[in-house]
Motif scaffolding. Structure first.
Motif, PDB file in Angstrom:
ATOM      1  N   MET A   1       0.836  -1.196   0.000  1.00  0.00           N
ATOM      2  CA  MET A   1       0.000   0.000   0.000  1.00  0.00           C
ATOM      3  C   MET A   1       0.866   1.240   0.000  1.00  0.00           C
ATOM      4  SD  MET A   1      -2.939   1.177   2.749  1.00  0.00           S
ATOM      5  CE  MET A   1      -1.738   1.464   4.052  1.00  0.00           C
ATOM      6  N   ALA A   2       0.513   2.205  -0.840  1.00  0.00           N
ATOM      7  CA  ALA A   2       1.282   3.442  -0.905  1.00  0.00           C
ATOM      8  C   ALA A   2       1.155   4.200   0.407  1.00  0.00           C
ATOM      9  CB  ALA A   2       0.774   4.303  -2.061  1.00  0.00           C
ATOM     10  N   GLN A   3       2.233   4.867   0.812  1.00  0.00           N
ATOM     11  CA  GLN A   3       2.250   5.612   2.065  1.00  0.00           C
ATOM     12  C   GLN A   3       1.127   6.646   2.115  1.00  0.00           C
ATOM     13  OE1 GLN A   3       4.234   5.040   4.661  1.00  0.00           O
ATOM     14  NE2 GLN A   3       3.312   6.667   5.893  1.00  0.00           N
ATOM     15  N   GLN A   4       0.831   7.300   0.969  1.00  0.00           N
ATOM     16  CA  GLN A   4      -0.192   8.342   0.961  1.00  0.00           C
ATOM     17  C   GLN A   4      -1.600   7.787   1.118  1.00  0.00           C
ATOM     18  OE1 GLN A   4       1.843   7.605  -1.552  1.00  0.00           O
ATOM     19  NE2 GLN A   4       0.849   7.691  -3.555  1.00  0.00           N
ATOM     20  N   ASP A   5      -1.761   6.456   1.047  1.00  0.00           N
ATOM     21  CA  ASP A   5      -3.068   5.841   1.223  1.00  0.00           C
ATOM     22  C   ASP A   5      -3.352   5.446   2.671  1.00  0.00           C
ATOM     23  OD1 ASP A   5      -3.613   6.096  -1.463  1.00  0.00           O
ATOM     24  OD2 ASP A   5      -2.891   4.091  -1.962  1.00  0.00           O
ATOM     25  N   ASP A   6      -2.371   5.546   3.545  1.00  0.00           N
ATOM     26  CA  ASP A   6      -2.553   5.194   4.943  1.00  0.00           C
ATOM     27  C   ASP A   6      -3.533   6.190   5.567  1.00  0.00           C
ATOM     28  OD1 ASP A   6      -2.427   4.798   7.675  1.00  0.00           O
ATOM     29  OD2 ASP A   6      -0.242   4.605   7.734  1.00  0.00           O
ATOM     30  N   PRO A   7      -4.731   5.755   6.028  1.00  0.00           N
ATOM     31  CA  PRO A   7      -5.726   6.697   6.538  1.00  0.00           C
ATOM     32  C   PRO A   7      -5.304   7.435   7.794  1.00  0.00           C
ATOM     33  CG  PRO A   7      -6.397   4.451   7.024  1.00  0.00           C
ATOM     34  CD  PRO A   7      -5.207   4.363   6.106  1.00  0.00           C
ATOM     35  N   THR A   8      -4.337   6.881   8.527  1.00  0.00           N
ATOM     36  CA  THR A   8      -3.891   7.568   9.741  1.00  0.00           C
ATOM     37  C   THR A   8      -2.998   8.762   9.436  1.00  0.00           C
ATOM     38  OG1 THR A   8      -1.913   6.185  10.032  1.00  0.00           O
ATOM     39  CG2 THR A   8      -3.975   5.395  11.005  1.00  0.00           C
ATOM     40  N   LYS A  10      -2.949  10.142   5.930  1.00  0.00           N
ATOM     41  CA  LYS A  10      -3.297  10.705   4.626  1.00  0.00           C
ATOM     42  C   LYS A  10      -3.341  12.226   4.686  1.00  0.00           C
ATOM     43  CE  LYS A  10      -6.810  10.464   0.977  1.00  0.00           C
ATOM     44  NZ  LYS A  10      -5.832  10.141  -0.094  1.00  0.00           N
ATOM     45  N   HIS A  11      -3.829  12.748   5.808  1.00  0.00           N
ATOM     46  CA  HIS A  11      -3.775  14.175   6.102  1.00  0.00           C
ATOM     47  C   HIS A  11      -3.132  14.333   7.463  1.00  0.00           C
ATOM     48  CE1 HIS A  11      -6.374  15.655   2.811  1.00  0.00           C
ATOM     49  NE2 HIS A  11      -6.987  14.497   2.954  1.00  0.00           N
ATOM     50  N   PRO A  12      -2.271  15.320   7.648  1.00  0.00           N
ATOM     51  CA  PRO A  12      -1.673  15.524   8.970  1.00  0.00           C
ATOM     52  C   PRO A  12      -2.710  16.072   9.950  1.00  0.00           C
ATOM     53  CG  PRO A  12      -1.048  17.311   7.495  1.00  0.00           C
ATOM     54  CD  PRO A  12      -1.783  16.293   6.658  1.00  0.00           C
TER      55      PRO A  12
END
Length: 294
Positions: A1-8, A10-12
């Motif tokens: 899974m791409a790092q930018q897809d991690d829901p925790t 995905k946004h700071p």
């Protein structure tokens, strides 16, 4: 899974320290401005030719929904308070950049005649109403609970959150054709009320019930009615209505560990507005970062 897809991550988590504004708050006045999907939302024509009315369309979730709807092909009427004119003009520009028509109607939806005027303007300027998003809301946290909630505040919360939804829906339905939709903004507060938001939470529970009842009433007309129930979402309403100690760390209590961004709510509204949800009515979709809604 791409790092930018991690829901925790995905946004700071927003930098909320010291954030305070006077009501109703503005996007430009926030130290850490929310993400409304300005750079990320890509439409695929799911709302081509539709006419949408969005209350509270100047900022927060309403702004994100307006951007998404326009990029999906809808013309948009934005309803908002006069004090929010600058934010509304920004959204108007974003809708027009997407190649769609934008109509702005400032005023206070606590007035029934103004609610009727909003729908009449949509009919005259956009040619009709296919989508009504009852999104505008008022809250003001009172740490002392019920003893600190004045009758004036209680009345304002009820009029803004419940009466206006009723008036707007009542005015819009006669102009809606089969396939039209009404989408109401509920809240995690409807099922998990915070003591300091007792009056606000009461209205949000009412919105869920109103959604279910109206959906049953309008099903035979081919009009669907659904609700989106956000959890903690970073919008101007938060620093404008909550004390600084509650704004700091806002959203960190969710299982995902952060506040949501308005851009993360918009797809739920697009789903309910589009034919992708043609067999869904009377539903409340929770977008809460993992907080239970049951």
């Amino acid at each position: 899974m791409a790092q930018q897809d991690d829901p925790t991550s995905k946004h700071p988590q927003p930098d909320t320290e010291g954030e305070q504004q006077s009501h109703p708050g503005t996007t430009g006045g926030m130290g850490d401005e929310p993400d409304h999907g300005e750079q990320s939302y890509r439409g695929t024509g799911r709302l081509t030719g539709k006419r949408a009315v969005i209350t509270g369309g100047d900022s927060g979730i309403g702004r994100a929904v307006a951007i998404a709807f326009a990029r999906e092909g809808a013309d948009v009427l934005l309803a908002y308070l006069p004090e929010e004119e600058q934010d509304a003009q920004t959204v108007k520009g974003l809708v027009e950049e997407a190649g769609r028509k934008a109509v702005t109607v400032p005023g206070d939806i606590r007035d029934e005649q103004h609610c009727q005027r909003i729908i009449e303007t949509a009919v005259s300027e956009l040619g009709g109403v296919d989508i009504l998003v009852n999104n505008a809301a008022y809250q003001m946290a009172q740490p002392g609970g019920i003893t600190d909630i004045t009758t004036e505040q209680f009345d304002r919360v009820m009029k803004t959150n419940l009466y206006a939804m009723f008036w707007l829906s009542k005015a819009a339905v006669p102009h809606m054709q089969p396939g039209s939709t009404i989408i109401n903004t509920a809240s995690i507060q409807a099922r998990n009320p915070s003591p300091e938001l007792l009056d606000y939470a009461t209205t949000k529970a009412g919105i869920v019930t109103f959604t279910q009842g109206l959906a049953a009433s309008l099903a035979e007309k081919g009009i669907r009615v659904n609700a989106v129930a956000p959890g903690p979402v970073w919008t101007p309403l938060i620093p404008a209505t909550m004390p600084e100690d509650e704004v700091e760390g806002f959203g960190e209590q969710t299982p995902l560990g952060r506040a949501g961004q308005p851009a993360e709510l918009a797809p739920a509204y697009v789903f309910f507005a589009s034919q992708e949800s043609s067999y869904v009515t009377g539903e409340a979709l929770a977008v809460t970062g993992g907080m239970p809604f049951s």
